[in-house]
Design a protein around this motif. Structure first.
Motif, short mmCIF file in Angstrom:
data_model
loop_
_atom_site.label_atom_id
_atom_site.label_comp_id
_atom_site.label_asym_id
_atom_site.label_seq_id
_atom_site.Cartn_x
_atom_site.Cartn_y
_atom_site.Cartn_z
N LEU A 136 0.84 -1.19 0.00
CA LEU A 136 0.00 0.00 0.00
C LEU A 136 0.88 1.24 0.00
CD1 LEU A 136 -2.41 -1.86 0.66
CD2 LEU A 136 -3.12 -0.16 2.32
N GLY A 137 0.40 2.30 -0.58
CA GLY A 137 1.12 3.56 -0.55
C GLY A 137 1.18 4.07 0.89
N ALA A 138 2.19 4.87 1.18
CA ALA A 138 2.41 5.34 2.55
C ALA A 138 1.22 6.14 3.09
CB ALA A 138 3.69 6.17 2.63
N ILE A 139 0.61 6.98 2.26
CA ILE A 139 -0.52 7.82 2.71
C ILE A 139 -1.76 6.95 2.96
CG2 ILE A 139 -1.98 9.81 2.16
CD1 ILE A 139 0.97 10.61 2.36
N THR A 140 -2.08 6.06 2.03
CA THR A 140 -3.23 5.17 2.19
C THR A 140 -3.03 4.25 3.39
OG1 THR A 140 -3.56 5.20 -0.19
CG2 THR A 140 -4.63 3.42 1.02
N ALA A 141 -1.82 3.74 3.56
CA ALA A 141 -1.53 2.85 4.68
C ALA A 141 -1.73 3.57 6.01
CB ALA A 141 -0.10 2.31 4.57
N GLN A 142 -1.28 4.82 6.11
CA GLN A 142 -1.45 5.58 7.35
C GLN A 142 -2.93 5.86 7.61
OE1 GLN A 142 -0.03 6.09 9.98
NE2 GLN A 142 -0.03 8.18 10.71
N ALA A 143 -3.66 6.21 6.57
CA ALA A 143 -5.09 6.47 6.73
C ALA A 143 -5.81 5.24 7.28
CB ALA A 143 -5.70 6.90 5.39
N LEU A 144 -5.49 4.07 6.76
CA LEU A 144 -6.11 2.83 7.22
C LEU A 144 -5.63 2.45 8.62
CD1 LEU A 144 -7.97 0.47 6.61
CD2 LEU A 144 -6.09 -0.64 5.41
N ALA A 145 -4.36 2.62 8.89
CA ALA A 145 -3.81 2.26 10.20
C ALA A 145 -4.47 3.08 11.31
CB ALA A 145 -2.30 2.47 10.21
N ILE A 146 -4.69 4.35 11.08
CA ILE A 146 -5.33 5.21 12.08
C ILE A 146 -6.73 4.70 12.39
CG2 ILE A 146 -6.25 7.52 12.54
CD1 ILE A 146 -3.88 8.61 10.87
N VAL A 147 -7.48 4.35 11.37
CA VAL A 147 -8.85 3.85 11.57
C VAL A 147 -8.83 2.55 12.39
CG1 VAL A 147 -10.86 2.88 10.37
CG2 VAL A 147 -9.79 4.97 9.53
N LEU A 148 -7.89 1.69 12.11
CA LEU A 148 -7.84 0.39 12.78
C LEU A 148 -7.50 0.48 14.27
CD1 LEU A 148 -6.16 -1.77 9.99
CD2 LEU A 148 -8.56 -1.76 10.69
N VAL A 149 -6.75 1.48 14.69
CA VAL A 149 -6.37 1.58 16.10
C VAL A 149 -7.28 2.50 16.91
CG1 VAL A 149 -3.96 1.03 15.59
CG2 VAL A 149 -4.67 3.43 15.72
N THR A 150 -8.23 3.16 16.27
CA THR A 150 -9.10 4.11 16.97
C THR A 150 -9.93 3.51 18.10
OG1 THR A 150 -9.15 5.65 15.12
CG2 THR A 150 -11.01 5.75 16.63
N PRO A 151 -10.55 2.32 17.96
CA PRO A 151 -11.34 1.78 19.08
C PRO A 151 -10.51 1.60 20.35
CG PRO A 151 -11.89 0.63 17.07
CD PRO A 151 -10.70 1.50 16.75
N GLY A 152 -9.31 1.10 20.24
CA GLY A 152 -8.45 0.94 21.41
C GLY A 152 -8.09 2.28 22.03
N ASN A 153 -7.93 3.28 21.19
CA ASN A 153 -7.63 4.63 21.67
C ASN A 153 -8.80 5.18 22.50
OD1 ASN A 153 -6.28 7.07 21.96
ND2 ASN A 153 -6.75 7.76 19.90
N PHE A 154 -10.02 5.02 22.01
CA PHE A 154 -11.19 5.51 22.74
C PHE A 154 -11.33 4.81 24.09
CE2 PHE A 154 -15.71 5.01 23.86
CZ PHE A 154 -16.00 6.34 24.16
N LEU A 155 -11.24 3.49 24.08
CA LEU A 155 -11.43 2.74 25.32
C LEU A 155 -10.34 3.07 26.34
CD1 LEU A 155 -12.55 -0.70 23.86
CD2 LEU A 155 -13.98 1.09 24.88
N GLY A 156 -9.11 3.17 25.91
CA GLY A 156 -8.03 3.52 26.82
C GLY A 156 -8.22 4.89 27.45
N ASN A 157 -8.65 5.85 26.64
CA ASN A 157 -8.85 7.19 27.17
C ASN A 157 -10.10 7.30 28.03
OD1 ASN A 157 -6.63 8.91 26.31
ND2 ASN A 157 -7.23 8.23 24.28
N LYS A 158 -11.17 6.64 27.63
CA LYS A 158 -12.41 6.69 28.43
C LYS A 158 -12.22 6.00 29.76
CE LYS A 158 -17.31 5.66 28.38
NZ LYS A 158 -17.67 6.94 28.96
N TRP A 159 -11.63 4.82 29.75
CA TRP A 159 -11.54 4.01 30.96
C TRP A 159 -10.34 4.30 31.83
CZ3 TRP A 159 -12.96 -1.22 28.27
CH2 TRP A 159 -14.35 -1.22 28.02
N TRP A 160 -9.37 5.06 31.32
CA TRP A 160 -8.20 5.33 32.15
C TRP A 160 -7.81 6.80 32.15
CZ3 TRP A 160 -2.48 5.31 31.28
CH2 TRP A 160 -1.80 5.25 32.51
N SER A 161 -7.50 7.37 31.00
CA SER A 161 -7.00 8.75 30.96
C SER A 161 -7.98 9.74 31.58
CB SER A 161 -6.72 9.18 29.52
OG SER A 161 -5.80 8.34 28.91
N PHE A 162 -9.26 9.63 31.20
CA PHE A 162 -10.25 10.60 31.63
C PHE A 162 -11.32 9.99 32.53
CE2 PHE A 162 -8.64 12.36 27.60
CZ PHE A 162 -8.25 13.61 28.05
#
Length: 182
Positions: A136-162
């Motif tokens: 995959l191209g670097a830009i497309t790969a980054q766009a997809l990678a961000i989407v794939l890790v977003t659920p873990g980011n929300f849960l970590g921040n909701k349940w711990w950071s904030f």
């Protein structure tokens, strides 16, 4: 023979029954998540988080694109700098808007947010590297990678950071999860 008492007893139990130990963690996660899926306030909070995340996504991709295409930086270095830019943006808006009722110490929440963000960034960089290696191209790969890790980011921040200040693990004395007032 594995010890049944003493400082290694817990460890030996995990060694004897790894599937059960893992299953207990998954059961706890499911028990914690299931009741929350029916609460309107949690969905609204997720919508705010997603809105902030979408703006952070644009900040991340804009910085990343400029660094890769115009500055000619390696994709991993560009991903690191764009991550730091977007993480700062997201922390500010999540603190001010998404989790405004869960206000705690700026330093404590900021440090926790940074730890969650770095963990998610590591996952993002791993996915990005795999996607680029897969062609995959670097830009497309980054766009997809961000989407794939977003659920873990929300849960970590909701349940711990904030999480709600003054409650251990974001829970009441009876063990119920605490959320923002409706």
């Amino acid at each position: 023979m594995l010890p049944t008492a003493g400082p290694f007893a817990r460890r030996s139990t995990l060694l004897r029954r790894p599937a059960q130990a893992h299953g207990a963690g998954m059961e706890a996660l499911a028990a914690r998540t299931r009741p929350r899926l029916h609460r309107r306030a949690d969905w609204l909070q997720f919508a705010r988080f997603a809105t902030v995340g979408a703006s952070g996504y644009l900040v991340n991709l804009a910085a990343y694109t400029v660094l890769v295409r115009q500055a000619g930086w390696h994709y991993a270095v560009a991903a690191t700098l764009s991550f730091l830019t977007a993480a700062s943006w997201n922390y500010m808006w999540n603190r001010l808007w998404t989790f405004r009722r869960e206000r705690g110490s700026v330093a404590v929440q900021g440090l926790r947010f940074l730890i969650v963000s770095v963990s998610v960034y590591a996952a993002n960089l791993a996915v990005l590297t795999l996607l680029v290696a897969a062609g995959l191209g670097a830009i497309t790969a980054q766009a997809l990678a961000i989407v794939l890790v977003t659920p873990g980011n929300f849960l970590g921040n909701k349940w711990w950071s904030f999480r709600r200040a003054g409650t251990p693990g974001g829970r009441t004395a009876r063990g119920r999860l605490v959320s923002a007032p409706r």
